[in-house]
Design an enzyme around this catalytic site. Sequence first.
Site, PDB file in Angstrom:
ATOM      1  N   ARG A 101     -11.122  39.549  19.670  1.00 51.21           N
ATOM      2  CA  ARG A 101     -10.309  39.731  20.875  1.00 51.21           C
ATOM      3  C   ARG A 101     -11.259  39.642  22.059  1.00 51.21           C
ATOM      4  O   ARG A 101     -12.148  40.492  22.208  1.00 51.21           O
ATOM      5  CB  ARG A 101      -9.592  41.084  20.845  1.00 51.21           C
ATOM      6  CG  ARG A 101      -8.935  41.443  22.154  1.00 51.21           C
ATOM      7  CD  ARG A 101      -7.985  42.614  22.043  1.00 51.21           C
ATOM      8  NE  ARG A 101      -6.711  42.202  21.482  1.00 51.21           N
ATOM      9  CZ  ARG A 101      -5.585  42.907  21.569  1.00 51.21           C
ATOM     10  NH1 ARG A 101      -5.581  44.076  22.179  1.00 51.21           N
ATOM     11  NH2 ARG A 101      -4.469  42.459  21.042  1.00 51.21           N
ATOM     12  N   HIS A 128      -2.123  34.395  22.246  1.00 53.02           N
ATOM     13  CA  HIS A 128      -2.019  35.540  21.337  1.00 53.02           C
ATOM     14  C   HIS A 128      -1.256  35.057  20.094  1.00 53.02           C
ATOM     15  O   HIS A 128      -0.100  35.436  19.861  1.00 53.02           O
ATOM     16  CB  HIS A 128      -1.293  36.689  22.041  1.00 53.02           C
ATOM     17  CG  HIS A 128      -1.509  38.030  21.399  1.00 53.02           C
ATOM     18  ND1 HIS A 128      -2.282  38.205  20.271  1.00 53.02           N
ATOM     19  CD2 HIS A 128      -1.056  39.272  21.737  1.00 53.02           C
ATOM     20  CE1 HIS A 128      -2.283  39.490  19.939  1.00 53.02           C
ATOM     21  NE2 HIS A 128      -1.552  40.160  20.810  1.00 53.02           N
ATOM     22  N   GLN A 131       0.476  37.476  17.539  1.00 56.60           N
ATOM     23  CA  GLN A 131       1.696  38.085  18.065  1.00 56.60           C
ATOM     24  C   GLN A 131       2.870  37.123  17.902  1.00 56.60           C
ATOM     25  O   GLN A 131       3.947  37.505  17.423  1.00 56.60           O
ATOM     26  CB  GLN A 131       1.489  38.425  19.553  1.00 56.60           C
ATOM     27  CG  GLN A 131       2.680  39.091  20.196  1.00 56.60           C
ATOM     28  CD  GLN A 131       2.933  40.480  19.654  1.00 56.60           C
ATOM     29  OE1 GLN A 131       2.036  41.304  19.637  1.00 56.60           O
ATOM     30  NE2 GLN A 131       4.143  40.761  19.200  1.00 56.60           N
ATOM     31  N   CYS A 263       5.905  42.610  23.172  1.00 56.98           N
ATOM     32  CA  CYS A 263       4.756  42.680  22.260  1.00 56.98           C
ATOM     33  C   CYS A 263       4.125  44.075  22.247  1.00 56.98           C
ATOM     34  O   CYS A 263       3.432  44.425  21.297  1.00 56.98           O
ATOM     35  CB  CYS A 263       3.727  41.636  22.659  1.00 56.98           C
ATOM     36  SG  CYS A 263       3.157  41.840  24.351  1.00 56.98           S
TER      37      CYS A 263
HETATM   38  N1   CP Z   1       0.664  43.577  20.977  1.00 54.52           N
HETATM   39  C1   CP Z   1      -0.633  43.838  20.815  1.00 54.52           C
HETATM   40  O1   CP Z   1      -1.472  42.944  20.572  1.00 54.52           O
HETATM   41  O2   CP Z   1      -0.966  45.147  20.929  1.00 54.52           O
HETATM   42  P1   CP Z   1      -2.433  45.750  21.025  1.00 54.52           P
HETATM   43  O3   CP Z   1      -3.021  45.278  22.328  1.00 54.52           O
HETATM   44  O4   CP Z   1      -2.234  47.232  20.984  1.00 54.52           O
HETATM   45  O5   CP Z   1      -3.249  45.245  19.872  1.00 54.52           O
HETATM   46  N1  NVA Z   2      -0.468  40.118  28.051  1.00 52.48           N
HETATM   47  C1  NVA Z   2      -1.000  41.354  27.519  1.00 52.48           C
HETATM   48  C2  NVA Z   2      -0.713  41.469  26.068  1.00 52.48           C
HETATM   49  C3  NVA Z   2      -1.217  42.710  25.397  1.00 52.48           C
HETATM   50  C4  NVA Z   2      -0.962  42.730  23.929  1.00 52.48           C
HETATM   51  C5  NVA Z   2      -2.493  41.417  27.783  1.00 52.48           C
HETATM   52  O1  NVA Z   2      -3.182  40.398  27.657  1.00 52.48           O
HETATM   53  O2  NVA Z   2      -2.973  42.496  28.142  1.00 52.48           O
END
Ligand code: CP
Ligand code: NVA
Length: 307
Positions: A101, A128, A131, A263
């Site tokens: 990440r 993502h 997701q 999400c």
């Molecule tokens: N939706 C999602 O990726 O959640 P987190 O940021 O908690 O991993």
């Molecule tokens: N768009 C958000 C998604 C988190 C899961 C972010 O990047 O913070």
Amino acid sequence: MKRDFIKLSDYSGVEILGLVGCADRLKRQKGKLRADLKGKSVALVFQKPSNRTRVSFEVGVYELGGHCLYLGPEEINLGKRESTPDVAKTLSRYVHCIVARVYDNKDIVELARYADVPVINALCDLYHPCQALADIQTIRERFGKFKGLTLAYVGDGNNVFHSLMVACALVGINVRFAGPKGYDPDPEIVRHAAGLARRNKCTIELGRRPQEAVKAADVIYSDVWVSMGQEKETARRVREFRGYQINAGLLQAAHKDYIFMHCLPAHRGLEVTADIIDGKHSVIFDQAENRLHAQKAVLLKLLERSL
Ligand code: CP
Ligand code: NVA
């Protein structure tokens, strides 16, 4: 040749359907401990916080019989403590898969380029994919199909939307986006998704009016207005996204059996009101659960295990 899971458009519609099918089968075996990843280690390199992604990967790897190592920003400071190629090459000598990440998509692309083992994108500024895979699994669970459905996304044209749009284009779901000026999705990603959509006989429409986007839509989707790394823009974003809130008034125009998706994490009272996200149409915790099954399917595919 190793495969990575950086973005969904690296996969064909048939492969994505295969992953969803595998995720469904894994879900039916819920709680079963398997041994597919026995003797395999997976590194989680996280530059940003996480609840769902981290926990579902850790539990998923455990349930497949493997071992997981969480490496937060303090341990592996990608590109700062050491170069990304050095991190990729070092981890490849220890582990069988890297889940990362990161802030910048370039970092995950570089990680994948230099790693000898598969790299999975656990979120970057552009995508993502984990997701989106769990999301389309959730949609099919609810409707029993993809074709003919319409998904309306209201808000920021961000990482979550990019992957979701591509996923829908690959499986034949129509997409309508509504967001304020200045927050449109990346035109290059839209162009690519539109090509996929044409081939799969569905449509992608971008607009400014939430009322038009949600009209008769089966799936209503929203995400935060301020993504991780954009905290300094909070005041401006909250101002500019006002009018793009999902609330009961807006959803009067949706299909009567619509589902609401997010999400998570969510901000009740900003992008969505509490009555909607906690209401009977909401499937947010199915989405969260399906992260576990969908990611296990990705791990099995990349580590060449069949189910
Ligand atoms: N939706 C999602 O990726 O959640 P987190 O940021 O908690 O991993
Ligand atoms: N768009 C958000 C998604 C988190 C899961 C972010 O990047 O913070």
